[in-house]
Design an enzyme around this catalytic site. Sequence first.
Site, PDB file in Angstrom:
ATOM      1  N   ARG A   1       0.704  -0.916  -0.129  1.00 46.59           N
ATOM      2  CA  ARG A   1       0.112   0.178   0.063  1.00 46.59           C
ATOM      3  C   ARG A   1       0.965   1.195   0.114  1.00 46.59           C
ATOM      4  O   ARG A   1       1.996   1.479   0.805  1.00 46.59           O
ATOM      5  CB  ARG A   1      -0.590   0.502   1.464  1.00 46.59           C
ATOM      6  CG  ARG A   1      -1.821  -1.058   1.429  1.00 46.59           C
ATOM      7  CD  ARG A   1      -2.970  -0.979   0.358  1.00 46.59           C
ATOM      8  NE  ARG A   1      -3.657  -2.334   0.609  1.00 46.59           N
ATOM      9  CZ  ARG A   1      -5.022  -1.806   0.237  1.00 46.59           C
ATOM     10  NH1 ARG A   1      -6.080  -1.070  -0.608  1.00 46.59           N
ATOM     11  NH2 ARG A   1      -6.270  -3.191   0.293  1.00 46.59           N
TER      12      ARG A   1
ATOM     13  N   HIS B   1      -9.017  -4.475   9.668  1.00 46.40           N
ATOM     14  CA  HIS B   1      -7.975  -4.811   8.950  1.00 46.40           C
ATOM     15  C   HIS B   1      -7.593  -6.085   8.522  1.00 46.40           C
ATOM     16  O   HIS B   1      -6.332  -6.239   7.843  1.00 46.40           O
ATOM     17  CB  HIS B   1      -6.044  -4.355  10.000  1.00 46.40           C
ATOM     18  CG  HIS B   1      -6.291  -3.012  10.016  1.00 46.40           C
ATOM     19  ND1 HIS B   1      -6.260  -1.954  11.555  1.00 46.40           N
ATOM     20  CD2 HIS B   1      -5.602  -2.004   9.544  1.00 46.40           C
ATOM     21  CE1 HIS B   1      -6.122  -1.194  11.440  1.00 46.40           C
ATOM     22  NE2 HIS B   1      -5.694  -0.946  10.002  1.00 46.40           N
TER      23      HIS B   1
END
Length: 766
Positions: free
Chosen positions: A525, A704
Site C-alpha cells: 500500500r 484490518h
Amino acid sequence: MIKSHVLGFPRVGEHRELKFALESFWKGDSDEQALLAVARGLRKRHWQAQIAAGLDFMTVGDFTLYDHVADHIQLLGCEPTRFGFTENQTALERYFGMVRGKSGHVDTHALEMTKWFDTNYHYMVPEFSPSTQFTLHASRLLEQIEEARSLAHPIKVSLVGPLTFLWLGKSKALGFDRLALLDQLVPVYAQLLSQLAKAGVSWVQLDEPVLGLDLPSEWIARCESAYQPLKSTGVKVLLATYFSSTQGHTSLLCKLPVDGLHVDCCRALEDLPQVLDWLPNYKVLSLGVVDGRNIWATDLDRAHSMIQQAFDSGKGEVWIAPSCSLLHVPYRLSNDASIRDEVRPWLAGVHEKLDELKLLKMRVEAHLGKTNWDTAQAQLWQAHQTRVHQRQQSPLVHNPAVRTRLAELPAGVDQRSSHFNTRQAKQQDKFNLPMLPTTTIGSFPQTANIRHLRARFRKGELDRHQYWQGIQQEIRQAVEFQERIGLDVLVHGEAERNDMVEYFGEQLEGFTFSANGWVQSYGSRCVKPPILFGDVSRPNPMTVDVTRFAQSLTDKPMKGMLTGPVTILQWSFVRDDQPRSDTALQIALAVRDEVCDLEAAGIGMIQIDEPAFREGLPLRTSRWKEYLQWAARAFRISASGVADETQIHTHMCYSEFNDILPDIAALDADVITIETSRSDMELLRGFGEFAYPNEIGPGVYDIHSPRVPKKAELVRLIQKAIEVIPARNLWINPDCGLKTRAWAETEQALKVMVEATADTRALLNT
Ligand SMILES: Nc1nc2c(c(=O)[nH]1)N[C@@H](CNc1ccc(C(=O)N[C@@H](CCC(=O)N[C@@H](CCC(=O)N[C@@H](CCC(=O)O)C(=O)O)C(=O)O)C(=O)O)cc1)CN2
Ligand SMILES: [Zn+2]
C-alpha cells in the site's frame, strides 16, 4: 577523504512495480518466480542509480518484499511460534504468513503493524517472549550480496541494529523485559557480521534510530556491551542515528567501539558540534545533509559549509548522505506533470537527491584539491542554488490575506461557545438517538470500480458530470445499505476520495500534488502525500456537495467527513520555512471554513479525523508539551465555529493514548471514535480511569482483517466497554474506515455489529 552513500533506498519501484507484482502473486495470478524476478529487477535498477550518482557504496539489505523489520525476524530466526510453521513451508510462505496472517492451515492474525517512529511508514512488530531464541538465517541476504557483486561496485550492507530491533518488538508476557534478550541476540549479530566479512563485505551500517528516543537508562547502559562483540568480526560498522537528537548520550555514542557514526543534520543538527568535538578523528563521520523526510531541494551552500566544518575540526574521513533512508520520499519529482510548474524546480525526490549528493561530493573533492571544479559544475551548482532561493522569495508562498486573518484571530476562536454538558443536552434533544448509537468511521470499500472510475476521469475518458454520476451511484448504494441494516448515524462512504489527505490537498490553495509521487505506507500500500508549499487557504467548499447529496437520501443524520489539520500536516510534505505550528494553524482555518459551510448546508454532525495526532508527537518527551498545545489548539480552531447543537466527532486509530489522555480531552470533541478491538478494550480502560468527559466510540472490531466477528464476541466487548464508560456516553463503531475491505465482509461485519448492539440494548433495558 570524502565519500557518499545512502542509508536506504525505496523498494516499491518508481512505477510501483513491486506493489503490482505482490498483489498479482497474492491473487494467484502469477507465481513466485515472477514475483522474485520483479524484485531482482528493482534491486538492480536501484543499485545502478546509486552507481550512476557516483556513490562510493551501493547499499544492500535495504530491499524487502514487504517490510524490512519483518525481514529481520526471519534473518534472526525469531518467527513467533504461534504461526505453527512446519518444516515443509518455504521461507517465502512463512514470510507472507507472518505479515498477512495466513499460513497454510494456520489461520492466525498477522504480526501487528505500527508506525516507524514519527513517519507514515508502518513496520511489522517482532514478538518476543522469555523463550525467544535467535538463530542466523542469512541466505536471503547473502544471495542479494552475490547479486550486487555482479555490478562490480563496492557495497555496504544495511541492517537494523540490535537495540532498535529489540526495542521495536513487543512482549506479551507480563513483567518480561525484552532487554533481557540482548545477550542472546548480540552473538547472532556477531555471527552475521562474521559471515558478511567472509562474503567480502567491508562495511555494515547498523541503524539505531532508537538512540534518538528517551531510552530508559538500562538500555543506554547496555549500548557499549551490545557493540563490543561486533568489533572484531572483520567488517567495519557504521552506527546510524536519525530522526531525532541523541542528546544525553551523544558522548557515549562517539565512544562506542564502532568505526563510524551517522548523524542526521536535518533533524538533529544540534548534535553536530558535540559530535565534531567528541568523535575521534580516525572514525568515519557520516553527515546526513540531504533531507530524507522532505522533498525540498537542498541548500547546497549550507550543506557544503557543514561538511567543511567537519574537515576543519580535523575529521579524516567524512561521508555524506541523506539524513535517513530514502524510503520516505518519492522517486522522482522533476518530471511530474501534475506538480505546479513554478513549484517543481524547488523539489527533490530520490533521484534529484542523488544528483545533489553527486554535486556536493564533486565540490568537496575540488575543495580538497583532488579534482578541478570546472565551469560546467559551477553552473549546475549556481542553477541549483537559484532554484533554492527562488522558493524562499517567491510571492506564491505568501498570501497576505491568510497572514492578516491569522494576525487578527479573535480571542476564543478555539473554544466552543458552551461547555460540553450544555452541548450534549442540546444535541440529545436534536438527534434523539437510541442508547449506544451505531455508526461507522467514514469510508466504505474503495472498490476496483471506484478506482477505475477515477482513473478514467483522470485520463479524460469521463467528463466531470459522468464522474459525478458514478460517485452519486456509489453514495446511493452506501446509504441504502446503511439504512437497510439499521445503522443510526450514516456516512456517505468517501467514494470520491483517492485518499483522506490528498483529496483535501488537491483542493486547497498553497498545496500542489504529484501524479506519481508514491511513498510506501505498508506492504503493497502506498500514499501520495500532497505538497504544501505556501500559505494555505480554501478557495471553495470541498465536501459540501457530496455530503448534502448523501443527506438528501436519508432522514437519519449524515455525518460530514473531514480530515483534521494535524493529520493533513503530518501526512503531507510541508514547508520547512516556518514552524509546523504555523502551518497547522493555516490548515485549521481552512478546515474550520469547511465545517461552517457543512453546518450551513444542514449537516448536523461533522467528523474531523485526526488519526495522526499521536504520531505527530515529537520523539523526545521534552518537546511534547509544546506540540500538544499547538496541535490541540489547531484542532479546536477547526471545530469551534459551530453552534452547540452541531455535534463534532473526531477519530483516532493508532492508539497508545494513555500518556496523552488530558490532551485528547482538551480537543473537546463531542464524540471521539478510537481503535480498541485488538487490545480487547484495554485501551478504553485508560479513558475510564481518567474519567474522560465526552462521548466515546471504542472500535468493536478490527477492520484490518477480512474476518467477520461473531455476535457474542461483540456483545462481550460492548459489555466490557460499559464497565468502564457510562453507557449514555458510548457509541458503537468499527475500529477505523472500511476502505481496504471488500463489500461482502463489510456487510456481514456491520450487520453483526448492529445486532450485537440491539442485543446489548435489550439486556440494558431488562
Ligand atoms: N495519506 C494517508 N496516510 C495514511 C492513511 C491514509 O488513509 N492516508 N491510512 C493509514 C495507512 N493506510 C493505508 C490504507 C490504504 C492505502 C491504499 O489503499 N493506498 C492505495 C492508493 C490509494 C490511492 O491514492 N488511490 C488512487 C489511485 C489508485 C490507483 O493506483 N489507480 C490505478 C488505476 C486503477 C484502475 O484503472 O482501475 C493506477 O493509477 O494505476 C485513487 O483511488 O484514485 C494503494 O496503495 O493502492 C494506503 C494507506 C496511515 N496513513
Ligand atoms: Zn482510522
